[in-house]
Design a protein around this motif. Structure first.
Motif, PDB file in Angstrom:
ATOM      1  N   GLY A  52      10.154 -10.361  -4.366  1.00  0.00           N
ATOM      2  CA  GLY A  52      10.867  -9.206  -4.901  1.00  0.00           C
ATOM      3  C   GLY A  52      12.343  -9.160  -4.542  1.00  0.00           C
ATOM      4  O   GLY A  52      12.889  -8.073  -4.323  1.00  0.00           O
ATOM      5  N   LYS A  65       9.182  -3.111 -10.862  1.00  0.00           N
ATOM      6  CA  LYS A  65       7.825  -2.626 -11.112  1.00  0.00           C
ATOM      7  C   LYS A  65       7.290  -3.132 -12.449  1.00  0.00           C
ATOM      8  O   LYS A  65       6.132  -3.567 -12.543  1.00  0.00           O
ATOM      9  CB  LYS A  65       7.802  -1.092 -11.080  1.00  0.00           C
ATOM     10  CG  LYS A  65       6.391  -0.522 -11.208  1.00  0.00           C
ATOM     11  CD  LYS A  65       6.391   1.003 -11.156  1.00  0.00           C
ATOM     12  CE  LYS A  65       4.988   1.544 -11.357  1.00  0.00           C
ATOM     13  NZ  LYS A  65       4.964   3.032 -11.365  1.00  0.00           N
ATOM     14  N   LEU A  68       6.642  -6.946 -12.143  1.00  0.00           N
ATOM     15  CA  LEU A  68       5.492  -7.148 -11.258  1.00  0.00           C
ATOM     16  C   LEU A  68       4.192  -6.857 -12.003  1.00  0.00           C
ATOM     17  O   LEU A  68       3.238  -7.646 -11.941  1.00  0.00           O
ATOM     18  CB  LEU A  68       5.614  -6.248 -10.031  1.00  0.00           C
ATOM     19  CG  LEU A  68       4.403  -6.191  -9.093  1.00  0.00           C
ATOM     20  CD1 LEU A  68       4.095  -7.564  -8.512  1.00  0.00           C
ATOM     21  CD2 LEU A  68       4.648  -5.181  -7.971  1.00  0.00           C
ATOM     22  N   ASN A  69       4.130  -5.754 -12.710  1.00  0.00           N
ATOM     23  CA  ASN A  69       2.915  -5.406 -13.451  1.00  0.00           C
ATOM     24  C   ASN A  69       2.627  -6.409 -14.564  1.00  0.00           C
ATOM     25  O   ASN A  69       1.464  -6.721 -14.846  1.00  0.00           O
ATOM     26  CB  ASN A  69       3.038  -3.996 -14.023  1.00  0.00           C
ATOM     27  CG  ASN A  69       2.936  -2.924 -12.947  1.00  0.00           C
ATOM     28  OD1 ASN A  69       2.369  -3.160 -11.881  1.00  0.00           O
ATOM     29  ND2 ASN A  69       3.496  -1.753 -13.207  1.00  0.00           N
ATOM     30  N   TRP A  87      12.156  -0.876   1.376  1.00  0.00           N
ATOM     31  CA  TRP A  87      10.858  -0.188   1.415  1.00  0.00           C
ATOM     32  C   TRP A  87      11.044   1.165   2.088  1.00  0.00           C
ATOM     33  O   TRP A  87      11.803   1.251   3.062  1.00  0.00           O
ATOM     34  CB  TRP A  87       9.824  -1.043   2.175  1.00  0.00           C
ATOM     35  CG  TRP A  87       8.464  -0.395   2.190  1.00  0.00           C
ATOM     36  CD1 TRP A  87       7.863   0.239   3.243  1.00  0.00           C
ATOM     37  CD2 TRP A  87       7.558  -0.288   1.101  1.00  0.00           C
ATOM     38  NE1 TRP A  87       6.638   0.709   2.883  1.00  0.00           N
ATOM     39  CE2 TRP A  87       6.424   0.408   1.562  1.00  0.00           C
ATOM     40  CE3 TRP A  87       7.581  -0.704  -0.240  1.00  0.00           C
ATOM     41  CZ2 TRP A  87       5.333   0.690   0.754  1.00  0.00           C
ATOM     42  CZ3 TRP A  87       6.493  -0.415  -1.036  1.00  0.00           C
ATOM     43  CH2 TRP A  87       5.390   0.268  -0.536  1.00  0.00           C
ATOM     44  N   ILE A  89       9.451   1.930  -1.979  1.00  0.00           N
ATOM     45  CA  ILE A  89       9.951   1.887  -3.345  1.00  0.00           C
ATOM     46  C   ILE A  89       9.051   2.757  -4.208  1.00  0.00           C
ATOM     47  O   ILE A  89       7.816   2.643  -4.140  1.00  0.00           O
ATOM     48  CB  ILE A  89       9.975   0.454  -3.893  1.00  0.00           C
ATOM     49  CG1 ILE A  89      11.002  -0.381  -3.125  1.00  0.00           C
ATOM     50  CG2 ILE A  89      10.302   0.438  -5.381  1.00  0.00           C
ATOM     51  CD1 ILE A  89      11.043  -1.835  -3.536  1.00  0.00           C
ATOM     52  N   GLU A  90       9.647   3.601  -4.997  1.00  0.00           N
ATOM     53  CA  GLU A  90       8.876   4.493  -5.866  1.00  0.00           C
ATOM     54  C   GLU A  90       7.981   3.683  -6.804  1.00  0.00           C
ATOM     55  O   GLU A  90       8.408   2.705  -7.412  1.00  0.00           O
ATOM     56  CB  GLU A  90       9.816   5.377  -6.682  1.00  0.00           C
ATOM     57  CG  GLU A  90       9.108   6.417  -7.536  1.00  0.00           C
ATOM     58  CD  GLU A  90      10.069   7.315  -8.291  1.00  0.00           C
ATOM     59  OE1 GLU A  90       9.595   8.151  -9.073  1.00  0.00           O
ATOM     60  OE2 GLU A  90      11.301   7.171  -8.082  1.00  0.00           O
ATOM     61  N   GLY A  91       6.726   4.087  -6.883  1.00  0.00           N
ATOM     62  CA  GLY A  91       5.780   3.423  -7.763  1.00  0.00           C
ATOM     63  C   GLY A  91       4.949   2.342  -7.091  1.00  0.00           C
ATOM     64  O   GLY A  91       4.028   1.801  -7.698  1.00  0.00           O
ATOM     65  N   LEU A  92       5.281   2.026  -5.835  1.00  0.00           N
ATOM     66  CA  LEU A  92       4.524   0.996  -5.117  1.00  0.00           C
ATOM     67  C   LEU A  92       3.870   1.564  -3.864  1.00  0.00           C
ATOM     68  O   LEU A  92       3.597   0.837  -2.906  1.00  0.00           O
ATOM     69  CB  LEU A  92       5.442  -0.174  -4.739  1.00  0.00           C
ATOM     70  CG  LEU A  92       6.099  -0.944  -5.885  1.00  0.00           C
ATOM     71  CD1 LEU A  92       6.931  -2.099  -5.338  1.00  0.00           C
ATOM     72  CD2 LEU A  92       5.076  -1.466  -6.880  1.00  0.00           C
ATOM     73  N   TYR A  95       0.660   0.019  -2.175  1.00  0.00           N
ATOM     74  CA  TYR A  95       0.707  -1.254  -1.473  1.00  0.00           C
ATOM     75  C   TYR A  95       0.742  -1.006   0.034  1.00  0.00           C
ATOM     76  O   TYR A  95       1.390  -0.077   0.505  1.00  0.00           O
ATOM     77  CB  TYR A  95       1.942  -2.070  -1.884  1.00  0.00           C
ATOM     78  CG  TYR A  95       1.801  -2.743  -3.234  1.00  0.00           C
ATOM     79  CD1 TYR A  95       1.569  -4.110  -3.330  1.00  0.00           C
ATOM     80  CD2 TYR A  95       1.899  -2.002  -4.411  1.00  0.00           C
ATOM     81  CE1 TYR A  95       1.431  -4.724  -4.564  1.00  0.00           C
ATOM     82  CE2 TYR A  95       1.759  -2.610  -5.648  1.00  0.00           C
ATOM     83  CZ  TYR A  95       1.525  -3.974  -5.723  1.00  0.00           C
ATOM     84  OH  TYR A  95       1.386  -4.580  -6.941  1.00  0.00           O
TER      85      TYR A  95
END
Length: 282
Positions: A52, A65, A68-69, A87, A89-92, A95
């Motif tokens: 990333g 994002k 990655l998806n 870190w 990160i919004e949306g992850l 994890y």
């Protein structure tokens, strides 16, 4: 896979961390490497490793994002490992954070060698000869085995070091710096990589504890600096801090943290999966 010249050239022009060196990751782990602007990722046997760190605009993760998806969907992976410069990160948020560290870098345009370090270089140069080579031999294999026997190293790191031979043998950009004592015996060697336009990478330092010459690693590192300057590199990527002993060596040469490292992982499916040894790479 990364085959088209335009992709490999783009990565070469912009790589700044070891995980961007797809020839290194492939050599160590026998993975498939993929490029989706501006990210590199790797896949094998259900595991997706997503780097990333964008090859342009280091801290611009706006497309991360989505890409990655897309990679998860295309590979149909069961598990994801991702390394990031930032870190959280919004949306992850789903994890799990596994570890964190920092990459070190030495600026070749502004570094200075402290008198104590220079003394160690001069001392080692009286007892050790340095040579550059592209060939890895049985001597290197034997020293790797002794190094692993002598050092307390976790299993994941041991597995990576055992695969150095495969990496160097397949690489067009990796070099070996050998250190030999007065009897011609190999007592230490460094693996470096010239893969990037602006960076030379300090990959591995393998040495014998029972035959070690004080200052040997400093002398080899000085040779690395000379190679970086000769090849018009701007920086040496020194890798991660790892521990106080490793970071001390990097800092005494003027290396400083320049970007953070966060390792995260996520299970994609709920069924039980058996992952290959590639799971140990990062």
């Amino acid at each position: 896979m990364i085959t088209a010249a335009k992709y490999s050239n783009f990565i070469y022009n912009n790589a700044y961390i070891p995980e961007h060196i797809y020839t290194y990751v492939q050599g160590i782990s026998d993975v498939d490497a993929y490029f989706s602007m501006p990210y590199v990722c790797y896949f094998k046997e259900g595991l997706l490793i997503f780097v990333g760190y964008p090859l342009k605009d280091i801290y611009n993760l706006s497309s991360l994002k989505v890409i990655l998806n897309e990679a998860i969907s295309k590979t149909k992976c069961d598990r994801v490992k991702i390394i990031l410069p930032l870190w959280p990160i919004e949306g992850l948020s789903n994890y799990k954070l596994i570890s964190k560290d920092e990459y070190y870098r030495l600026d070749l345009n502004s570094f200075t060698i402290k008198s104590k370090t220079r003394n160690m270089i001069n001392r080692a140069s009286r007892d050790m000869a340095v040579e550059r080579t592209r060939s890895i031999s049985s001597e290197h294999r034997d020293l790797i085995e002794r190094f692993l026997d002598e050092k307390k190293i976790d299993e994941e790191t041991k597995w990576i070091i055992k695969n150095i031979v495969s990496y160097v043998a397949q690489s067009d950009s990796a070099w070996i710096l050998n250190g030999r004592d007065a009897k011609g015996r190999l007592i230490v060697f460094d693996i470096i990589d010239l893969f990037s336009k602006d960076y030379i990478f300090y990959m591995f330092n393998i040495r014998s504890l029972d035959k070690y010459i004080p200052g040997a690693s400093d002398l080899l590192f000085y040779e690395l600096i000379k190679m970086g300057i000769e090849n018009k590199k701007k920086y040496i990527n020194l890798g991660l801090g790892i521990n106080k002993g490793v970071s001390f060596f990097k800092e005494k040469w003027g290396g400083r943290p320049f970007i953070s490292y966060y390792l995260l992982e996520k299970e994609i499916k709920t069924k039980i999966n058996i992952f290959s040894i590639i799971d140990r790479f990062i």
